[in-house]
Design an enzyme around this catalytic site. Structure first.
Site, PDB file in Angstrom:
ATOM      1  N   ASP A 130      47.245  39.959  36.517  1.00 19.49           N
ATOM      2  CA  ASP A 130      47.504  40.574  37.823  1.00 19.49           C
ATOM      3  C   ASP A 130      46.759  41.899  37.853  1.00 19.49           C
ATOM      4  OD1 ASP A 130      49.850  42.844  37.370  1.00 19.49           O
ATOM      5  OD2 ASP A 130      50.136  41.131  36.045  1.00 19.49           O
ATOM      6  N   GLU A 148      61.263  46.375  42.030  1.00 23.47           N
ATOM      7  CA  GLU A 148      61.546  47.086  40.795  1.00 23.47           C
ATOM      8  C   GLU A 148      61.805  48.553  41.106  1.00 23.47           C
ATOM      9  OE1 GLU A 148      57.968  47.677  38.275  1.00 23.47           O
ATOM     10  OE2 GLU A 148      56.922  46.477  39.790  1.00 23.47           O
TER      11      GLU A 148
END
Length: 358
Positions: free
Chosen positions: A157, A244
């Protein structure tokens, strides 16, 4: 109290001046500070840039009770068409500047909507799977039975922090898929997204886009912003919502688990309605434990676990992707890169891709 005509004209002029100076159009959005995994802001190889409308992130209220009303959970409104990747309008001025890379110090704008955002599909057929050739600056011993290197399909990613990537080289090192940072909040676009999205596809890599969720913005606004900038394209991986805690974020709010899940559901419902794929949820151990344990069982999870296997960090939890390192090293990328693996065999990977394409 009576006023003369001259006085009234003067007062009207003063009021008009005050109103125009306080317009949001005069406020330039600041670059996003949102990061994920082990990326360090101080190592940024790409100049900071914010994209889109000049809308500033509002200062969060000190108490949740003081927050402005949020969006309703049920959504039945129209979905805006994506505004990414169309050629820029012709101008009479000749320039040698390429449109592929972000311009330092510039203030980019949202891309113009393509005429047909679903015409560019990934090639049909089963693509070649490249074996794992990555290295790690901070290798972890996960144990022989749970070593991610033994798994079949690896990927990465990326975001602006990886700067210019040699995607063809990166693929041969074992990156069979990539999740690419697209947006965060309601007005920030990763300045490398457009280039990365196109280059990864040109290298024959399967790729999807992810959104970093901002808890001080409504879920509906964030979904609209993602849809506006990420094209709906056959063959693309499902969109990802990254949820998150981030100590660098300007948003310091900590919502209740119920409220967290409500906002996520609004966002994911809008994306699923538009892209025709159920979004993937990316999260980290602390956030999962506080907000997501036992929730969203019908959604695929992408779990971060860089010190222990997900079965230990997320007991009794199913996962589709595992981010096993934030300190990967690979040819084709300068510096560190996040490493991931698909939970399945090569055959299961191809079957999963084919199911997404139908």
């Amino acid at each position: 109290m009576r006023f003369s005509s001259a006085t009234a004209i003067l007062l009207a002029g003063l009021i008009s001046g005050c109103s125009s100076s306080s317009s949001l159009d005069a406020i330039a959005p600041r670059p996003s500070r949102e990061t994920t995994s082990s990326v360090a802001l101080t190592a940024a190889p790409v100049p900071a840039a914010s994209v889109g409308q000049a809308v500033a992130q509002a200062t969060p209220p000190q108490n949740i009770q003081d927050a402005p009303p949020q969006e309703m959970l049920a959504w039945a409104g129209p979905v805006p068409e994506p505004e990414a990747f169309a050629p820029a309008a012709n101008t009479t001025t000749t320039t040698t500047t390429t449109l592929e890379a972000p311009v330092p110090g510039a203030r980019p704008v949202a891309f113009v909507a393509p005429e047909n955002p679903v015409t560019q599909a990934m090639p049909r057929g089963r693509s070649q799977i490249y074996g794992h050739r990555f290295r790690d600056a901070k290798p972890i011993n996960f144990g022989r039975a749970k070593n991610p290197r033994k798994m079949a399909v690896h990927g990465v990613d990326v975001s602006r922090w990886q700067a210019d990537i040699d995607w063809a080289k990166l693929r041969t090192q074992g990156a069979n898929f990539a999740f690419i940072k697209a947006t965060d909040g309601g007005d920030h676009l990763d300045p490398m997204f457009k280039k990365n999205w196109r280059a990864a596809k040109a290298a024959g890599m399967r790729r999807g886009a992810y959104h970093f969720f901002y808890w001080c913005r409504t879920a509906g606004e964030q979904a609209d912003w993602f849809i506006r900038n990420v094209p709906r394209e056959p063959g693309a991986l499902p969109p990802v919502i990254d949820v998150e805690y981030n100590g660098e974020s300007s948003c310091k709010r900590r919502l209740s688990p119920e409220r967290v899940r409500e906002k996520m559901q609004v966002f994911m419902d809008k994306l699923e309605a538009h892209y025709g794929q159920r979004p993937i949820i990316y999260t980290a151990p602390d956030f999962y434990k506080d907000n997501l344990q036992g929730a969203f069982k019908q959604y695929p999870f992408w779990l971060r676990a860089v010190a222990q296997h997900p079965s230990i960090v997320y007991p009794n939890s199913k996962w589709l992707f595992w981010q096993y390192s934030g300190s990967g090293l690979s040819q084709g990328v300068d510096g560190k890169i996040d490493l991931n693996v698909f939970h399945g065999s090569e055959e299961q990977w191809h079957d999963w891709l084919e199911a997404r394409a139908n």
